[in-house]
Design a protein around this motif. Structure first.
Motif, PDB file in Angstrom:
ATOM      1  N   ASN A  97       0.825  -1.212   0.000  1.00 56.48           N
ATOM      2  CA  ASN A  97       0.000   0.000   0.000  1.00 56.48           C
ATOM      3  C   ASN A  97       0.857   1.259   0.000  1.00 56.48           C
ATOM      4  O   ASN A  97       0.510   2.253  -0.642  1.00 56.48           O
ATOM      5  CB  ASN A  97      -0.924  -0.004   1.216  1.00 56.48           C
ATOM      6  CG  ASN A  97      -2.027  -1.041   1.103  1.00 56.48           C
ATOM      7  OD1 ASN A  97      -2.476  -1.376   0.021  1.00 56.48           O
ATOM      8  ND2 ASN A  97      -2.453  -1.569   2.244  1.00 56.48           N
ATOM      9  N   LEU A  98       1.964   1.224   0.716  1.00 58.35           N
ATOM     10  CA  LEU A  98       2.848   2.387   0.760  1.00 58.35           C
ATOM     11  C   LEU A  98       3.425   2.680  -0.617  1.00 58.35           C
ATOM     12  O   LEU A  98       3.428   3.836  -1.071  1.00 58.35           O
ATOM     13  CB  LEU A  98       3.973   2.136   1.768  1.00 58.35           C
ATOM     14  CG  LEU A  98       5.062   3.214   1.856  1.00 58.35           C
ATOM     15  CD1 LEU A  98       4.465   4.545   2.293  1.00 58.35           C
ATOM     16  CD2 LEU A  98       6.165   2.778   2.809  1.00 58.35           C
ATOM     17  N   TYR A 101       0.685   3.966  -2.989  1.00 57.17           N
ATOM     18  CA  TYR A 101       0.271   5.336  -2.673  1.00 57.17           C
ATOM     19  C   TYR A 101       1.310   6.346  -3.167  1.00 57.17           C
ATOM     20  O   TYR A 101       0.954   7.398  -3.725  1.00 57.17           O
ATOM     21  CB  TYR A 101       0.063   5.476  -1.171  1.00 57.17           C
ATOM     22  CG  TYR A 101      -0.575   6.776  -0.767  1.00 57.17           C
ATOM     23  CD1 TYR A 101      -1.938   6.982  -0.923  1.00 57.17           C
ATOM     24  CD2 TYR A 101       0.182   7.807  -0.228  1.00 57.17           C
ATOM     25  CE1 TYR A 101      -2.535   8.178  -0.568  1.00 57.17           C
ATOM     26  CE2 TYR A 101      -0.399   9.006   0.139  1.00 57.17           C
ATOM     27  CZ  TYR A 101      -1.754   9.183  -0.035  1.00 57.17           C
ATOM     28  OH  TYR A 101      -2.332  10.367   0.313  1.00 57.17           O
ATOM     29  N   ALA A 104       1.045   6.675  -6.946  1.00 50.94           N
ATOM     30  CA  ALA A 104      -0.120   7.454  -7.389  1.00 50.94           C
ATOM     31  C   ALA A 104      -0.020   8.917  -6.976  1.00 50.94           C
ATOM     32  O   ALA A 104      -0.413   9.808  -7.737  1.00 50.94           O
ATOM     33  CB  ALA A 104      -1.396   6.828  -6.833  1.00 50.94           C
ATOM     34  N   TRP A 105       0.477   9.187  -5.783  1.00 52.25           N
ATOM     35  CA  TRP A 105       0.599  10.557  -5.265  1.00 52.25           C
ATOM     36  C   TRP A 105       2.040  10.782  -4.796  1.00 52.25           C
ATOM     37  O   TRP A 105       2.349  10.664  -3.608  1.00 52.25           O
ATOM     38  CB  TRP A 105      -0.376  10.791  -4.115  1.00 52.25           C
ATOM     39  CG  TRP A 105      -1.802  10.789  -4.555  1.00 52.25           C
ATOM     40  CD1 TRP A 105      -2.497  11.825  -5.108  1.00 52.25           C
ATOM     41  CD2 TRP A 105      -2.726   9.699  -4.484  1.00 52.25           C
ATOM     42  NE1 TRP A 105      -3.785  11.445  -5.382  1.00 52.25           N
ATOM     43  CE2 TRP A 105      -3.956  10.145  -5.018  1.00 52.25           C
ATOM     44  CE3 TRP A 105      -2.636   8.374  -4.031  1.00 52.25           C
ATOM     45  CZ2 TRP A 105      -5.069   9.328  -5.111  1.00 52.25           C
ATOM     46  CZ3 TRP A 105      -3.748   7.563  -4.126  1.00 52.25           C
ATOM     47  CH2 TRP A 105      -4.947   8.027  -4.658  1.00 52.25           C
ATOM     48  N   ALA A 108       2.884  13.191  -1.727  1.00 49.43           N
ATOM     49  CA  ALA A 108       2.191  12.961  -0.460  1.00 49.43           C
ATOM     50  C   ALA A 108       3.134  13.200   0.723  1.00 49.43           C
ATOM     51  O   ALA A 108       4.353  13.050   0.623  1.00 49.43           O
ATOM     52  CB  ALA A 108       1.651  11.533  -0.411  1.00 49.43           C
ATOM     53  N   GLU A 112      -0.085  11.675   5.334  1.00 50.40           N
ATOM     54  CA  GLU A 112      -1.015  11.092   4.372  1.00 50.40           C
ATOM     55  C   GLU A 112      -0.689   9.627   4.096  1.00 50.40           C
ATOM     56  O   GLU A 112      -1.596   8.798   3.922  1.00 50.40           O
ATOM     57  CB  GLU A 112      -0.984  11.899   3.076  1.00 50.40           C
ATOM     58  CG  GLU A 112      -1.527  13.320   3.235  1.00 50.40           C
ATOM     59  CD  GLU A 112      -1.295  14.178   2.016  1.00 50.40           C
ATOM     60  OE1 GLU A 112      -1.944  15.236   1.903  1.00 50.40           O
ATOM     61  OE2 GLU A 112      -0.459  13.783   1.175  1.00 50.40           O
ATOM     62  N   MET A 113       0.591   9.279   4.060  1.00 46.78           N
ATOM     63  CA  MET A 113       0.966   7.874   3.888  1.00 46.78           C
ATOM     64  C   MET A 113       0.496   7.033   5.061  1.00 46.78           C
ATOM     65  O   MET A 113      -0.041   5.922   4.887  1.00 46.78           O
ATOM     66  CB  MET A 113       2.490   7.752   3.739  1.00 46.78           C
ATOM     67  CG  MET A 113       3.074   8.467   2.542  1.00 46.78           C
ATOM     68  SD  MET A 113       4.876   8.343   2.529  1.00 46.78           S
ATOM     69  CE  MET A 113       5.288   9.592   1.312  1.00 46.78           C
ATOM     70  N   PHE A 116      -3.293   6.557   4.927  1.00 43.82           N
ATOM     71  CA  PHE A 116      -3.702   5.636   3.870  1.00 43.82           C
ATOM     72  C   PHE A 116      -3.480   4.184   4.298  1.00 43.82           C
ATOM     73  O   PHE A 116      -4.370   3.341   4.120  1.00 43.82           O
ATOM     74  CB  PHE A 116      -2.916   5.932   2.593  1.00 43.82           C
ATOM     75  CG  PHE A 116      -3.260   5.013   1.456  1.00 43.82           C
ATOM     76  CD1 PHE A 116      -4.405   5.209   0.714  1.00 43.82           C
ATOM     77  CD2 PHE A 116      -2.425   3.951   1.128  1.00 43.82           C
ATOM     78  CE1 PHE A 116      -4.725   4.357  -0.335  1.00 43.82           C
ATOM     79  CE2 PHE A 116      -2.742   3.095   0.090  1.00 43.82           C
ATOM     80  CZ  PHE A 116      -3.901   3.301  -0.649  1.00 43.82           C
ATOM     81  N   MET A 117      -2.326   3.881   4.858  1.00 42.23           N
ATOM     82  CA  MET A 117      -2.069   2.507   5.299  1.00 42.23           C
ATOM     83  C   MET A 117      -3.015   2.108   6.429  1.00 42.23           C
ATOM     84  O   MET A 117      -3.468   0.958   6.496  1.00 42.23           O
ATOM     85  CB  MET A 117      -0.604   2.366   5.741  1.00 42.23           C
ATOM     86  CG  MET A 117       0.382   2.397   4.593  1.00 42.23           C
ATOM     87  SD  MET A 117       2.089   2.058   5.098  1.00 42.23           S
ATOM     88  CE  MET A 117       2.464   3.586   5.951  1.00 42.23           C
ATOM     89  N   GLU A 120      -6.450   1.306   5.092  1.00 40.72           N
ATOM     90  CA  GLU A 120      -6.467   0.049   4.350  1.00 40.72           C
ATOM     91  C   GLU A 120      -6.323  -1.167   5.268  1.00 40.72           C
ATOM     92  O   GLU A 120      -6.091  -2.280   4.791  1.00 40.72           O
ATOM     93  CB  GLU A 120      -5.346   0.045   3.308  1.00 40.72           C
ATOM     94  CG  GLU A 120      -5.541   1.055   2.196  1.00 40.72           C
ATOM     95  CD  GLU A 120      -6.796   0.799   1.386  1.00 40.72           C
ATOM     96  OE1 GLU A 120      -7.092  -0.391   1.138  1.00 40.72           O
ATOM     97  OE2 GLU A 120      -7.479   1.769   1.011  1.00 40.72           O
TER      98      GLU A 120
END
Length: 281
Positions: A97-98, A101, A104-105, A108, A112-113, A116-117, A120
């Motif tokens: 996921n890291l 992310y 995609a961004w 970031a 934000e990282m 996001f993790m 998820e």
């Protein structure tokens, strides 16, 4: 067995597995025995273990504990050292996921990282943990170049490819560089022209007049040619004195009509003040 000073391939494999977040491979046989002078955490050398076993079976005095003798009798060859503690943070799905992310961004933040993790289904990691993991993955922070979304569209990418690989009118392939004119625009705005600090006695504020306020944005369209190397340095249109065309407008942005009028202005100037042997029509 590797030569003196060589790296054990098993160590390289273990390091690669650790960087990828994979589990350990335990109870791996050693390929190189530790030197007798550096026992410590490396354990006793092989010859010393065999010597102590022979003394024990002969009824002689031994220099190690009985637990070591019993262990050596079952397994005389020591295991390879695999480290102190297994990695427990940002593994498996969290690591995937890291990376996704960041792909995609790329701009970031660490917060934000982490969010996001966590969203998820992962753990809420700290800044230090994420920063350390990124460093291990050789992902560094640097200045980002901002691109518009349209630049990644397939039709735009096709036009870029045609521009560099097709002859006119689609592109500039096999066109002399001195016949090209680079046109671009930029905006100039007076944001602030006042210093934010000053000196004053204690418990007194610093007061001064503000001479400037936010100004109107000025859009500048600029065109320049490379210059003709066949011309003398002092002649207009040479490499040392390339022709330039500038137009300034007190407005925001440039429309198609404004850019078309600027191109007409450049073409009219070339037709009116053409340089023999340099300008072709």
């Amino acid at each position: 067995m590797p030569a003196l000073g060589a790296t054990d391939p098993a160590d390289l494999q273990a390091q690669a597995r650790a960087e990828l977040g994979f589990s350990w491979q335990l109870e791996q046989p050693r390929r190189t025995s530790p030197h007798p002078s550096s026992a410590g955490s490396g354990g006793y050398p092989q010859w010393f273990c065999e010597q102590q076993l022979q003394r024990f079976h002969a009824g002689e005095v031994i220099d190690v504990s009985l637990s070591s003798i019993y262990r050596w009798a079952v397994r005389p060859e020591p295991y390879r050292q695999t480290g102190n503690a297994e990695r427990t943070q940002i593994l498996g799905a969290d690591l995937l996921n890291l990376v996704i992310y960041i792909t995609a961004w790329p701009d970031a933040t660490l917060d934000e990282m982490a969010v996001f993790m966590y969203n998820e289904g992962g753990v809420l990691y700290s800044h230090q943990t994420i920063s350390k993991r990124l460093k291990e993955l050789e992902i560094t922070k640097k200045k980002a170049s901002t691109e518009v979304y349209q630049a990644q569209r397939p039709d735009v990418q096709l036009r870029v490819w045609e521009f560099w690989n097709c002859p006119p009118p689609l592109g500039i392939f096999q066109v002399l560089r001195r016949r090209l004119i680079d046109v671009d625009e930029f905006g100039v705005t007076l944001e602030k022209c006042n210093r934010t600090g000053g000196w004053a006695a204690k418990v007194h504020r610093v007061r001064k007049d503000g001479h400037y306020k936010h100004g109107v944005k000025i859009t500048v369209i600029f065109a320049i040619e490379l210059g003709d190397p066949a011309l003398a340095p002092h002649v207009r249109g040479s490499i040392q004195r390339p022709r330039r065309w500038i137009r300034c407008r007190r407005a925001v942005g440039t429309t198609i009509n404004i850019f078309r009028d600027f191109c007409d202005y450049v073409c009219r100037d070339i037709e009116t003040n053409n340089i023999p042997g340099t300008d072709f029509h």
